[in-house]
Write an enzyme that holds these catalytic residues in place. Sequence first.
Site, PDB file in Angstrom:
ATOM      1  N   HIS A 119       0.801  -1.224   0.000  1.00  0.00           N
ATOM      2  CA  HIS A 119       0.000   0.000   0.000  1.00  0.00           C
ATOM      3  C   HIS A 119       0.834   1.275   0.000  1.00  0.00           C
ATOM      4  O   HIS A 119       0.313   2.339   0.334  1.00  0.00           O
ATOM      5  CB  HIS A 119      -0.954  -0.012   1.204  1.00  0.00           C
ATOM      6  CG  HIS A 119      -1.981  -1.092   1.115  1.00  0.00           C
ATOM      7  ND1 HIS A 119      -2.630  -1.605   2.215  1.00  0.00           N
ATOM      8  CD2 HIS A 119      -2.476  -1.783   0.049  1.00  0.00           C
ATOM      9  CE1 HIS A 119      -3.469  -2.562   1.834  1.00  0.00           C
ATOM     10  NE2 HIS A 119      -3.392  -2.687   0.529  1.00  0.00           N
ATOM     11  N   CYS A 146       5.808  20.135  -5.549  1.00  0.00           N
ATOM     12  CA  CYS A 146       7.125  19.666  -5.993  1.00  0.00           C
ATOM     13  C   CYS A 146       8.106  20.840  -5.959  1.00  0.00           C
ATOM     14  O   CYS A 146       7.820  21.899  -6.537  1.00  0.00           O
ATOM     15  CB  CYS A 146       7.013  19.122  -7.423  1.00  0.00           C
ATOM     16  SG  CYS A 146       8.616  18.727  -8.138  1.00  0.00           S
ATOM     17  N   ALA A 230       1.354  -9.216  18.880  1.00  0.00           N
ATOM     18  CA  ALA A 230       2.491  -9.641  18.072  1.00  0.00           C
ATOM     19  C   ALA A 230       3.820  -9.404  18.779  1.00  0.00           C
ATOM     20  O   ALA A 230       4.735 -10.239  18.704  1.00  0.00           O
ATOM     21  CB  ALA A 230       2.473  -8.885  16.746  1.00  0.00           C
TER      22      ALA A 230
HETATM   23  C1  BV8 Z   1      -8.731  -2.081  -5.211  1.00  0.00           C
HETATM   24  C2  BV8 Z   1      -3.117   2.901   2.531  1.00  0.00           C
HETATM   25  C3  BV8 Z   1      -9.471  -2.231  -7.429  1.00  0.00           C
HETATM   26  C4  BV8 Z   1      -3.726   4.240   2.798  1.00  0.00           C
HETATM   27  C5  BV8 Z   1      -4.934   1.259   2.587  1.00  0.00           C
HETATM   28  C6  BV8 Z   1     -15.363  -0.348  -4.198  1.00  0.00           C
HETATM   29  C7  BV8 Z   1     -14.540   0.254  -5.151  1.00  0.00           C
HETATM   30  C8  BV8 Z   1     -13.225  -0.136  -5.339  1.00  0.00           C
HETATM   31  C9  BV8 Z   1     -12.698  -1.108  -4.531  1.00  0.00           C
HETATM   32  C10 BV8 Z   1     -13.511  -1.668  -3.578  1.00  0.00           C
HETATM   33  C11 BV8 Z   1     -14.840  -1.337  -3.412  1.00  0.00           C
HETATM   34  N1  BV8 Z   1     -15.354  -2.094  -2.401  1.00  0.00           N
HETATM   35  C12 BV8 Z   1     -14.398  -2.901  -1.921  1.00  0.00           C
HETATM   36  C13 BV8 Z   1     -13.297  -2.651  -2.626  1.00  0.00           C
HETATM   37  C14 BV8 Z   1     -12.024  -3.221  -2.444  1.00  0.00           C
HETATM   38  C15 BV8 Z   1     -11.305  -2.353  -1.404  1.00  0.00           C
HETATM   39  C16 BV8 Z   1     -11.567  -3.013  -0.079  1.00  0.00           C
HETATM   40  O1  BV8 Z   1     -11.075  -4.085   0.142  1.00  0.00           O
HETATM   41  N2  BV8 Z   1     -12.399  -2.361   0.767  1.00  0.00           N
HETATM   42  C17 BV8 Z   1     -12.733  -2.966   2.047  1.00  0.00           C
HETATM   43  C18 BV8 Z   1     -12.895  -1.870   3.104  1.00  0.00           C
HETATM   44  C19 BV8 Z   1     -14.007  -3.785   1.874  1.00  0.00           C
HETATM   45  N3  BV8 Z   1      -9.910  -2.385  -1.776  1.00  0.00           N
HETATM   46  C20 BV8 Z   1      -9.397  -1.385  -2.484  1.00  0.00           C
HETATM   47  O2  BV8 Z   1      -9.982  -0.354  -2.754  1.00  0.00           O
HETATM   48  C21 BV8 Z   1      -7.990  -1.649  -2.971  1.00  0.00           C
HETATM   49  N4  BV8 Z   1      -7.955  -1.386  -4.375  1.00  0.00           N
HETATM   50  O3  BV8 Z   1      -9.455  -2.990  -4.896  1.00  0.00           O
HETATM   51  O4  BV8 Z   1      -8.630  -1.608  -6.474  1.00  0.00           O
HETATM   52  C22 BV8 Z   1      -9.082  -1.686  -8.728  1.00  0.00           C
HETATM   53  C23 BV8 Z   1      -8.433  -2.516  -9.638  1.00  0.00           C
HETATM   54  C24 BV8 Z   1      -8.100  -2.002 -10.871  1.00  0.00           C
HETATM   55  C25 BV8 Z   1      -8.378  -0.667 -11.185  1.00  0.00           C
HETATM   56  C26 BV8 Z   1      -9.015   0.164 -10.234  1.00  0.00           C
HETATM   57  C27 BV8 Z   1      -9.368  -0.338  -8.986  1.00  0.00           C
HETATM   58  C28 BV8 Z   1      -7.017  -0.711  -2.291  1.00  0.00           C
HETATM   59  C29 BV8 Z   1      -6.940  -1.040  -0.830  1.00  0.00           C
HETATM   60  C30 BV8 Z   1      -5.814  -0.259  -0.174  1.00  0.00           C
HETATM   61  C31 BV8 Z   1      -6.367   0.903   0.614  1.00  0.00           C
HETATM   62  N5  BV8 Z   1      -5.279   1.551   1.363  1.00  0.00           N
HETATM   63  N6  BV8 Z   1      -3.914   1.863   3.205  1.00  0.00           N
HETATM   64  C32 BV8 Z   1      -3.540   4.658   4.234  1.00  0.00           C
HETATM   65  O5  BV8 Z   1      -3.069   3.867   5.063  1.00  0.00           O
HETATM   66  O6  BV8 Z   1      -3.893   5.829   4.523  1.00  0.00           O
HETATM   67  S1  BV8 Z   1      -5.760   0.031   3.392  1.00  0.00           S
HETATM   68  C33 BV8 Z   1      -5.763   0.209   5.095  1.00  0.00           C
HETATM   69  O7  BV8 Z   1      -6.569  -0.836   5.626  1.00  0.00           O
HETATM   70  C34 BV8 Z   1      -4.450  -0.038   5.755  1.00  0.00           C
HETATM   71  O8  BV8 Z   1      -3.348   0.341   5.021  1.00  0.00           O
HETATM   72  C35 BV8 Z   1      -4.389  -1.501   5.926  1.00  0.00           C
HETATM   73  O9  BV8 Z   1      -3.576  -2.022   4.939  1.00  0.00           O
HETATM   74  C36 BV8 Z   1      -5.757  -1.984   5.611  1.00  0.00           C
HETATM   75  C37 BV8 Z   1      -6.238  -3.042   6.528  1.00  0.00           C
HETATM   76  O10 BV8 Z   1      -6.112  -2.570   7.808  1.00  0.00           O
HETATM   77  P1  BV8 Z   1      -5.260  -3.453   8.845  1.00  0.00           P
HETATM   78  O11 BV8 Z   1      -3.832  -3.296   8.551  1.00  0.00           O
HETATM   79  O12 BV8 Z   1      -5.788  -4.837   8.873  1.00  0.00           O
HETATM   80  O13 BV8 Z   1      -5.601  -2.676  10.150  1.00  0.00           O
HETATM   81  P2  BV8 Z   1      -6.962  -2.730  10.968  1.00  0.00           P
HETATM   82  O14 BV8 Z   1      -6.978  -1.540  11.861  1.00  0.00           O
HETATM   83  O15 BV8 Z   1      -8.108  -2.988  10.061  1.00  0.00           O
HETATM   84  O16 BV8 Z   1      -6.796  -4.055  11.866  1.00  0.00           O
HETATM   85  C38 BV8 Z   1      -5.768  -4.138  12.824  1.00  0.00           C
HETATM   86  C39 BV8 Z   1      -5.737  -5.563  13.310  1.00  0.00           C
HETATM   87  O17 BV8 Z   1      -4.657  -5.699  14.220  1.00  0.00           O
HETATM   88  C40 BV8 Z   1      -6.995  -5.976  14.048  1.00  0.00           C
HETATM   89  O18 BV8 Z   1      -7.394  -7.267  13.598  1.00  0.00           O
HETATM   90  C41 BV8 Z   1      -6.548  -6.045  15.515  1.00  0.00           C
HETATM   91  O19 BV8 Z   1      -7.227  -7.064  16.222  1.00  0.00           O
HETATM   92  C42 BV8 Z   1      -5.091  -6.400  15.365  1.00  0.00           C
HETATM   93  N7  BV8 Z   1      -4.224  -5.955  16.464  1.00  0.00           N
HETATM   94  C43 BV8 Z   1      -4.361  -4.880  17.265  1.00  0.00           C
HETATM   95  N8  BV8 Z   1      -3.301  -4.818  18.123  1.00  0.00           N
HETATM   96  C44 BV8 Z   1      -2.500  -5.867  17.827  1.00  0.00           C
HETATM   97  C45 BV8 Z   1      -3.075  -6.589  16.774  1.00  0.00           C
HETATM   98  N9  BV8 Z   1      -2.506  -7.697  16.255  1.00  0.00           N
HETATM   99  C46 BV8 Z   1      -1.340  -8.107  16.800  1.00  0.00           C
HETATM  100  N10 BV8 Z   1      -0.722  -7.460  17.810  1.00  0.00           N
HETATM  101  C47 BV8 Z   1      -1.273  -6.344  18.345  1.00  0.00           C
HETATM  102  N11 BV8 Z   1      -0.648  -5.718  19.377  1.00  0.00           N
END
Ligand code: BV8
Length: 243
Positions: A119, A146, A230
């Site tokens: 990402h 830029c 972790a």
């Molecule tokens: C794509 C960068 C297609 C930015 C991020 C409608 C239109 C288009 C796409 C979609 C759509 N509907 C759905 C989609 C797909 C969409 C998607 O998946 N949406 C989800 C919400 C349903 N995906 C996309 O849009 C992707 N692109 O599909 O493009 C396409 C193809 C061709 C041409 C055009 C388009 C792009 C996705 C990337 C988005 N960018 N980040 C920024 O950070 O500002 S994603 C963002 O959420 C984060 O970067 C991270 O990667 C991601 C997931 O989050 P997590 O890392 O899992 O974090 P989270 O807080 O959710 O969870 C934390 C976990 O840690 C928990 O489980 C917790 O229990 C645990 N935890 C807590 N403490 C600890 C721990 N574990 C261990 N130890 C601890 N101490």
Amino acid sequence: MSLPAELCQRLRAARHLCVLTGAGISAESGVPTFRDHQTGFWSRYRPEDLATVDGFRRDPKLVSDWYAERRRLCAAVEPNPGHRALVELERRLPRFTLITQNIDGLHQRAGSRAPIELHGSLLRLRRLSDDRVVTAWDETESPPRCPETGVLLRPDVVWFGEPLPAAPMAAATAAAGDCDLFFCIGTSALVYPAAGLPLTASAAGATVVELNPEPTPITHLAAFTLRGKAGELLPALLTATWP
Ligand code: BV8
């Protein structure tokens, strides 16, 4: 902390360990996870709304300030024992691939050699005009421009609705399909296509292991689930595997 002896045996004998990390691995460094409630000023915004092209187009200053604030926060914290345990695993195993959804740069600062950044990175901006990456800019200017051309700069990250960079995604998919052991660490496994990687690994016959305090939509794929932090689980697993 008791860890399954069979998992330690599998880890010791692993041919290729592939690891997918999410925001949870940086939580113990003090970086809020993506779905944690944002604190203070940012609590009024949903990350899903700011991390989009439309969000940036609507208010480039607000979105740029959000990333600048996250950059400052990440610069002020350190990698934690979880990040460092992955560096040790990379050293000990014949083949190791680290795939991260995180943009905080903490894996690199811990010493991980070549994390696959699915990402993008907080530490880079890119020109709106030609996507040319820029690594130095005037931080007092918002939204940043830029230094050479004056063109508006955006964070070099993948926003919702944007495709992931082809080469990192291809490398991640290949590694997930080749590995014999797949660790899924600190991710809610909600965001695709990254969240599809554990399924790719499982379908290719790898043993999937989840390290997370909470269950997730990929828990059913895991042969082992380690419920905890972790930063505690990974050092304990290292010690139990190589006493
Ligand atoms: C794509 C960068 C297609 C930015 C991020 C409608 C239109 C288009 C796409 C979609 C759509 N509907 C759905 C989609 C797909 C969409 C998607 O998946 N949406 C989800 C919400 C349903 N995906 C996309 O849009 C992707 N692109 O599909 O493009 C396409 C193809 C061709 C041409 C055009 C388009 C792009 C996705 C990337 C988005 N960018 N980040 C920024 O950070 O500002 S994603 C963002 O959420 C984060 O970067 C991270 O990667 C991601 C997931 O989050 P997590 O890392 O899992 O974090 P989270 O807080 O959710 O969870 C934390 C976990 O840690 C928990 O489980 C917790 O229990 C645990 N935890 C807590 N403490 C600890 C721990 N574990 C261990 N130890 C601890 N101490």
